[in-house]
Design a protein around this motif. Sequence first.
Motif, short mmCIF file in Angstrom:
data_model
loop_
_atom_site.label_atom_id
_atom_site.label_comp_id
_atom_site.label_asym_id
_atom_site.label_seq_id
_atom_site.Cartn_x
_atom_site.Cartn_y
_atom_site.Cartn_z
N GLU A 289 -15.16 85.67 18.13
CA GLU A 289 -15.21 84.42 18.88
C GLU A 289 -14.58 83.25 18.13
O GLU A 289 -14.42 82.16 18.70
CB GLU A 289 -16.65 84.08 19.24
N LYS A 290 -14.17 83.45 16.89
CA LYS A 290 -13.60 82.37 16.10
C LYS A 290 -12.08 82.39 16.03
O LYS A 290 -11.47 81.56 15.37
CB LYS A 290 -14.16 82.41 14.68
N GLU B 18 -10.14 79.18 16.83
CA GLU B 18 -10.43 77.94 16.12
C GLU B 18 -9.16 77.36 15.52
O GLU B 18 -8.40 78.06 14.85
CB GLU B 18 -11.48 78.18 15.03
N ARG C 26 -16.08 80.41 23.01
CA ARG C 26 -16.42 79.61 21.83
C ARG C 26 -15.60 78.33 21.78
O ARG C 26 -16.13 77.27 21.44
CB ARG C 26 -16.17 80.45 20.57
N GLU D 17 -16.99 75.94 24.27
CA GLU D 17 -18.28 75.46 23.79
C GLU D 17 -18.09 74.36 22.74
O GLU D 17 -18.80 73.35 22.75
CB GLU D 17 -19.08 76.62 23.21
N LEU D 18 -17.14 74.55 21.84
CA LEU D 18 -16.89 73.54 20.81
C LEU D 18 -16.45 72.22 21.42
O LEU D 18 -16.85 71.14 20.97
CB LEU D 18 -15.82 74.04 19.83
#
Length: 531
Positions: A166-167, A170, A488, A491-492
């Motif tokens: 899920e990262k 990023e 993710r 969400e961030l």
Amino acid sequence: MSILDGDGDGCDQPKAQKEEPQQEEWPYLDVHRHLRYWKMCIRAPLPHVYLSNESNRLALAYFIVNSITLLTPPPSERTAETPEPLISREDKKLMRKWVLHHQHPTGGFCGTSSLVFPLKDYDTFNFETKTSDEPEHAGLANISSTLFGLQLLALLADEEDEAAAEKVFEGVNRTGTLRWLKSLQREDGSFGEALSDLPGHGRFIAGGYDMRYCYIATAIRWILRGDVKEGEPGWVEDFDTEKLAKHTTEDSPVTPKTKPTQATPTAPSQLSPFSTVLSLPPLLPPHPPPSPSPSPSPSAPQKPSLLHSSIRDLPGLIHWLSSRPFVYLEPPPPPSDSDSYIYQEDDLDDPNFLLPPTPSDLLCLLSETTTKDGQPKQAHVAFNGRTNKVADTCYFWWVGGALANLGHLDSLVDKEPARRFLLEKMQHRIGGFGKSPGSPPDLYHSFFGLAVLGLLGDERERGKVREFDAGLAVPRATVGVIEMARGRLVELEREGGRGGKGEKQLDAVELGLELRGGERERPKWLGECGY
């Protein structure tokens, strides 16, 4: 080092014979040989013929990493005999950082890091706040490199750590990329490749009209958008999906307004049906994966009703796609009265196929194919891109992928002779796949050869090639990674985090300085800015 040269790593014929698994019946996929080919591609400089692709580095990386992923079993299926992955966990971290170097400050990805930010724009760049006085300037980001960049980040997920999936997004500028994507849509619903500035005329959408851009736009949208509602944190203005659907289904040259065999002005016709078929499903809320995991039966179409109802002549499109396979014939030998005869490039266009009058007649032709002594001969079924085109590895993908997304791959493709053609005629002795029989391997066709095998799902390739998703052109497991990473990232942004702000994009400057020799060759203008 050339791909075509022996590398001293087992590519000579005697050693290859020792490594061939004797228990397998030919033809089979020689995984070790293919991995050696991809090892050369990822660890050694590519041959000089790839220099013209300097601006497409992300595309080349996508072909290499995707192929290695297809040939690398997931951690749960590895055994003591399984070789170490070609891309280690540490290498994946470094390669993810390299991919992020290609992200443009205002959204989207560039094909190579040297195009990330035009040098003239540093005149208005604030190095303290790391912002530009021209935030809308799109630079040299392009739509295809943006999809390649996002796919690469997902492909480079650390499979040893499930929580790391899920990262993988990023550092991606989600908001900027979606807004930039919206700016690439024309009034008629179509998409261009990039934004460009024409002196005296202002900004315009460059790249011509190509159905591939429509497919890529919907894929990027599905990857990044999520189910955020208007007014919620993380919501971004969407492009006009209704106009895109209208352009795809009514204005496209592959729909019944014209003929399904007609090519677009900028792309071979085999790409247009594939792109048209794939441009519609990702528009459906809440953005389902382009390909469900179980392979549907012919009576249970793989795609939602939007796809089938929007293509006005779906039977005609399916008929055109199912007419692309033909019985491959060996090219004629050189004239016997000339020992010095050399094949010319035009010779490849000589008829090398036996095209059936109708798709239903293909099986009859296969059964009638015999050897000189009258014995049944194992025929090879090849695919072309349009009428009177010769066989090509990638055509199998464009045709097969479109049929797979329509739910008709199993019912309309004779897989056994098609697989035999791919492995016997296209698989190269040093690994990889060539464009045509006898051609040297290249990244593009070598990747699509593996993709087709992953799409066919033959039992003999089980454990050798991962199952492949025809919608996003990545392994099916990677589609799940994309879903988790997108969640993710959304969400961030909802929490006001920094994960989607693209804070890493200026690392390209540092990377460029390292390649130039560091402090000794710093341009004066960089020093004056205090960078």
